[in-house]
Design a protein around this motif. Sequence first.
Motif, PDB file in Angstrom:
ATOM      1  N   VAL A 282       8.524  -3.717 -13.797  1.00  0.00           N
ATOM      2  CA  VAL A 282       8.530  -2.263 -13.684  1.00  0.00           C
ATOM      3  C   VAL A 282       7.149  -1.748 -13.289  1.00  0.00           C
ATOM      4  CG1 VAL A 282       8.930  -0.090 -14.904  1.00  0.00           C
ATOM      5  CG2 VAL A 282      10.431  -2.060 -15.321  1.00  0.00           C
ATOM      6  N   THR A 283       7.109  -0.961 -12.215  1.00  0.00           N
ATOM      7  CA  THR A 283       5.838  -0.452 -11.677  1.00  0.00           C
ATOM      8  C   THR A 283       5.609   1.024 -11.971  1.00  0.00           C
ATOM      9  OG1 THR A 283       6.907   0.060  -9.560  1.00  0.00           O
ATOM     10  CG2 THR A 283       5.917  -2.129  -9.802  1.00  0.00           C
ATOM     11  N   GLY A 284       6.625   1.736 -12.406  1.00  0.00           N
ATOM     12  CA  GLY A 284       6.487   3.157 -12.701  1.00  0.00           C
ATOM     13  C   GLY A 284       7.789   3.692 -13.264  1.00  0.00           C
ATOM     14  N   LEU A 285       7.718   4.885 -13.878  1.00  0.00           N
ATOM     15  CA  LEU A 285       8.893   5.493 -14.492  1.00  0.00           C
ATOM     16  C   LEU A 285       8.980   6.966 -14.119  1.00  0.00           C
ATOM     17  CD1 LEU A 285       8.636   4.159 -18.186  1.00  0.00           C
ATOM     18  CD2 LEU A 285      10.095   3.253 -16.351  1.00  0.00           C
ATOM     19  N   VAL A 286      10.208   7.422 -13.863  1.00  0.00           N
ATOM     20  CA  VAL A 286      10.514   8.853 -13.793  1.00  0.00           C
ATOM     21  C   VAL A 286      11.632   9.096 -14.796  1.00  0.00           C
ATOM     22  CG1 VAL A 286      11.243  10.800 -12.393  1.00  0.00           C
ATOM     23  CG2 VAL A 286       9.890   8.966 -11.355  1.00  0.00           C
ATOM     24  N   LEU A 287      11.358   9.913 -15.796  1.00  0.00           N
ATOM     25  CA  LEU A 287      12.279  10.116 -16.918  1.00  0.00           C
ATOM     26  C   LEU A 287      12.735  11.564 -16.924  1.00  0.00           C
ATOM     27  CD1 LEU A 287      10.073   8.288 -19.585  1.00  0.00           C
ATOM     28  CD2 LEU A 287      11.864   7.276 -18.141  1.00  0.00           C
TER      29      LEU A 287
ATOM     30  N   THR B 160       3.849   7.322 -15.273  1.00  0.00           N
ATOM     31  CA  THR B 160       5.108   7.897 -15.742  1.00  0.00           C
ATOM     32  C   THR B 160       5.144   9.396 -15.482  1.00  0.00           C
ATOM     33  OG1 THR B 160       5.310   6.228 -17.500  1.00  0.00           O
ATOM     34  CG2 THR B 160       6.593   8.241 -17.753  1.00  0.00           C
ATOM     35  N   LEU B 161       6.252   9.847 -14.919  1.00  0.00           N
ATOM     36  CA  LEU B 161       6.532  11.267 -14.772  1.00  0.00           C
ATOM     37  C   LEU B 161       7.724  11.612 -15.652  1.00  0.00           C
ATOM     38  CD1 LEU B 161       6.220  14.054 -13.341  1.00  0.00           C
ATOM     39  CD2 LEU B 161       7.890  13.215 -11.659  1.00  0.00           C
ATOM     40  N   VAL B 162       7.564  12.636 -16.482  1.00  0.00           N
ATOM     41  CA  VAL B 162       8.654  13.147 -17.311  1.00  0.00           C
ATOM     42  C   VAL B 162       9.082  14.494 -16.740  1.00  0.00           C
ATOM     43  CG1 VAL B 162       9.367  13.854 -19.613  1.00  0.00           C
ATOM     44  CG2 VAL B 162       7.754  11.963 -19.346  1.00  0.00           C
ATOM     45  N   VAL B 163      10.365  14.631 -16.462  1.00  0.00           N
ATOM     46  CA  VAL B 163      10.908  15.878 -15.915  1.00  0.00           C
ATOM     47  C   VAL B 163      11.785  16.532 -16.971  1.00  0.00           C
ATOM     48  CG1 VAL B 163      12.270  16.951 -14.086  1.00  0.00           C
ATOM     49  CG2 VAL B 163      10.878  14.918 -13.581  1.00  0.00           C
ATOM     50  N   ALA B 164      11.357  17.694 -17.436  1.00  0.00           N
ATOM     51  CA  ALA B 164      12.105  18.442 -18.444  1.00  0.00           C
ATOM     52  C   ALA B 164      13.020  19.455 -17.769  1.00  0.00           C
ATOM     53  CB  ALA B 164      11.150  19.160 -19.388  1.00  0.00           C
ATOM     54  N   THR B 165      14.254  19.549 -18.244  1.00  0.00           N
ATOM     55  CA  THR B 165      15.215  20.537 -17.752  1.00  0.00           C
ATOM     56  C   THR B 165      15.191  21.720 -18.723  1.00  0.00           C
ATOM     57  OG1 THR B 165      16.825  19.040 -18.801  1.00  0.00           O
ATOM     58  CG2 THR B 165      16.750  19.074 -16.413  1.00  0.00           C
TER      59      THR B 165
ATOM     60  N   SER C 166      11.980  15.931 -23.859  1.00  0.00           N
ATOM     61  CA  SER C 166      11.125  15.502 -22.750  1.00  0.00           C
ATOM     62  C   SER C 166       9.659  15.695 -23.086  1.00  0.00           C
ATOM     63  CB  SER C 166      11.486  16.287 -21.479  1.00  0.00           C
ATOM     64  OG  SER C 166      12.737  15.875 -20.958  1.00  0.00           O
ATOM     65  N   ARG C 167       9.344  16.790 -23.726  1.00  0.00           N
ATOM     66  CA  ARG C 167       7.939  17.035 -24.088  1.00  0.00           C
ATOM     67  C   ARG C 167       7.455  15.992 -25.091  1.00  0.00           C
ATOM     68  NH1 ARG C 167      10.076  22.834 -24.464  1.00  0.00           N
ATOM     69  NH2 ARG C 167       9.864  23.552 -22.294  1.00  0.00           N
ATOM     70  N   GLU C 168       8.333  15.578 -25.987  1.00  0.00           N
ATOM     71  CA  GLU C 168       7.969  14.505 -26.925  1.00  0.00           C
ATOM     72  C   GLU C 168       7.707  13.195 -26.184  1.00  0.00           C
ATOM     73  OE1 GLU C 168      11.258  14.493 -29.615  1.00  0.00           O
ATOM     74  OE2 GLU C 168      10.613  16.330 -30.646  1.00  0.00           O
ATOM     75  N   LEU C 169       8.512  12.893 -25.179  1.00  0.00           N
ATOM     76  CA  LEU C 169       8.275  11.689 -24.382  1.00  0.00           C
ATOM     77  C   LEU C 169       6.919  11.760 -23.694  1.00  0.00           C
ATOM     78  CD1 LEU C 169      11.742  11.142 -22.607  1.00  0.00           C
ATOM     79  CD2 LEU C 169      10.833   9.874 -24.558  1.00  0.00           C
TER      80      LEU C 169
ATOM     81  N   ALA D 162       1.186  10.037 -19.331  1.00  0.00           N
ATOM     82  CA  ALA D 162       2.370  10.587 -18.675  1.00  0.00           C
ATOM     83  C   ALA D 162       2.114  12.008 -18.188  1.00  0.00           C
ATOM     84  CB  ALA D 162       3.562  10.582 -19.626  1.00  0.00           C
ATOM     85  N   LYS D 163       2.725  12.338 -17.048  1.00  0.00           N
ATOM     86  CA  LYS D 163       2.686  13.691 -16.506  1.00  0.00           C
ATOM     87  C   LYS D 163       4.012  14.375 -16.801  1.00  0.00           C
ATOM     88  CE  LYS D 163      -0.410  12.411 -12.707  1.00  0.00           C
ATOM     89  NZ  LYS D 163      -0.598  12.375 -11.226  1.00  0.00           N
ATOM     90  N   LEU D 164       3.952  15.679 -17.062  1.00  0.00           N
ATOM     91  CA  LEU D 164       5.154  16.452 -17.366  1.00  0.00           C
ATOM     92  C   LEU D 164       5.394  17.485 -16.284  1.00  0.00           C
ATOM     93  CD1 LEU D 164       7.437  17.273 -19.374  1.00  0.00           C
ATOM     94  CD2 LEU D 164       5.796  18.882 -20.372  1.00  0.00           C
ATOM     95  N   ALA D 165       6.600  17.505 -15.744  1.00  0.00           N
ATOM     96  CA  ALA D 165       7.032  18.549 -14.815  1.00  0.00           C
ATOM     97  C   ALA D 165       8.242  19.235 -15.420  1.00  0.00           C
ATOM     98  CB  ALA D 165       7.396  17.952 -13.454  1.00  0.00           C
ATOM     99  N   GLU D 166       8.340  20.549 -15.233  1.00  0.00           N
ATOM    100  CA  GLU D 166       9.469  21.302 -15.758  1.00  0.00           C
ATOM    101  C   GLU D 166      10.261  21.899 -14.596  1.00  0.00           C
ATOM    102  OE1 GLU D 166       8.200  24.076 -18.733  1.00  0.00           O
ATOM    103  OE2 GLU D 166       7.733  22.471 -20.170  1.00  0.00           O
ATOM    104  N   VAL D 167      11.570  21.708 -14.634  1.00  0.00           N
ATOM    105  CA  VAL D 167      12.461  22.217 -13.593  1.00  0.00           C
ATOM    106  C   VAL D 167      13.469  23.157 -14.250  1.00  0.00           C
ATOM    107  CG1 VAL D 167      14.227  21.625 -11.894  1.00  0.00           C
ATOM    108  CG2 VAL D 167      12.196  20.177 -12.142  1.00  0.00           C
ATOM    109  N   GLU D 168      13.645  24.324 -13.671  1.00  0.00           N
ATOM    110  CA  GLU D 168      14.594  25.294 -14.209  1.00  0.00           C
ATOM    111  C   GLU D 168      16.006  24.804 -13.923  1.00  0.00           C
ATOM    112  OE1 GLU D 168      15.562  30.101 -14.006  1.00  0.00           O
ATOM    113  OE2 GLU D 168      13.839  29.250 -12.940  1.00  0.00           O
ATOM    114  N   SER D 169      16.652  24.300 -14.955  1.00  0.00           N
ATOM    115  CA  SER D 169      17.982  23.724 -14.791  1.00  0.00           C
ATOM    116  C   SER D 169      18.591  23.457 -16.151  1.00  0.00           C
ATOM    117  CB  SER D 169      17.911  22.405 -14.001  1.00  0.00           C
ATOM    118  OG  SER D 169      19.194  21.811 -13.906  1.00  0.00           O
ATOM    119  N   GLY D 170      19.927  23.451 -16.182  1.00  0.00           N
ATOM    120  CA  GLY D 170      20.622  22.883 -17.313  1.00  0.00           C
ATOM    121  C   GLY D 170      20.580  21.366 -17.229  1.00  0.00           C
TER     122      GLY D 170
END
Length: 247
Positions: free
Chosen positions: A102-107, A193-198, A209-212, A219-227
Amino acid sequence: MSLSSEVRGSGPGLLLAHGAGGSAAANFPFIAELAEKHTVIAPDYPGAGKTPKAEQPLDLDRLVDDVVATAVDSGVETFAVLGYSMGTTVAIRAATRHPERVTGLVLTAGFARADRHLHLNLDVWQHLLDDRDALARFLLLNCFGPEALNSLDDWDEVLRGTADGVPVGTGDHIDLLRTVDVRADLPRISVPTLVVATTQDTLVPPHHSRELANAIPGAKLAEVESGHLIAAQNPGAWLAAIQNFLN
């Protein structure tokens, strides 16, 4: 167990890990776009897509090994892992169980373990498996934000499509969700690692997601407006976040 899968594109490896009650095609609508720059391996869990239902209860480590083997058997030795919902636990465990791969993660829309709120959602979800009309209403209520839900056309067709699209292995996936706990894995992750919060998610709320992001080193956190169902509600913003990170 051998998993059905699709392999597309060329370039660095990208392994997809879908969510419970979903499939690779359903949860990742932009496989073709990802395959423009990556070799994308898209397996389906037991009871999803063309993979037969499991004959025994699902186990996270065994599922992870099968998902990783799908990539390796396809000739892809190393890869980033894009995990969605339950697939984030698959991705996290893959990074600690197969660190040489494993070379990277997007969660995305993920969690480390089911808290009381998620357990209650799982209880209702499982209880409704024998009532597909009610199940469709529960899933739509918890997978879309209010604005997106109100914008859906042909409501009866949406309900039918949701009810008909439930994979045969969904009950097994829910049972696995009740048991997974990857909290101890998080500080051991050493890949980007990138964590994407909905942000409108009521099935797996964004605090997970914020806990991850807080527990995974660097890890980097990105937030996307979505259910929760970001693939349907805001796939463009999700794809942009994934591509920016992978590039």
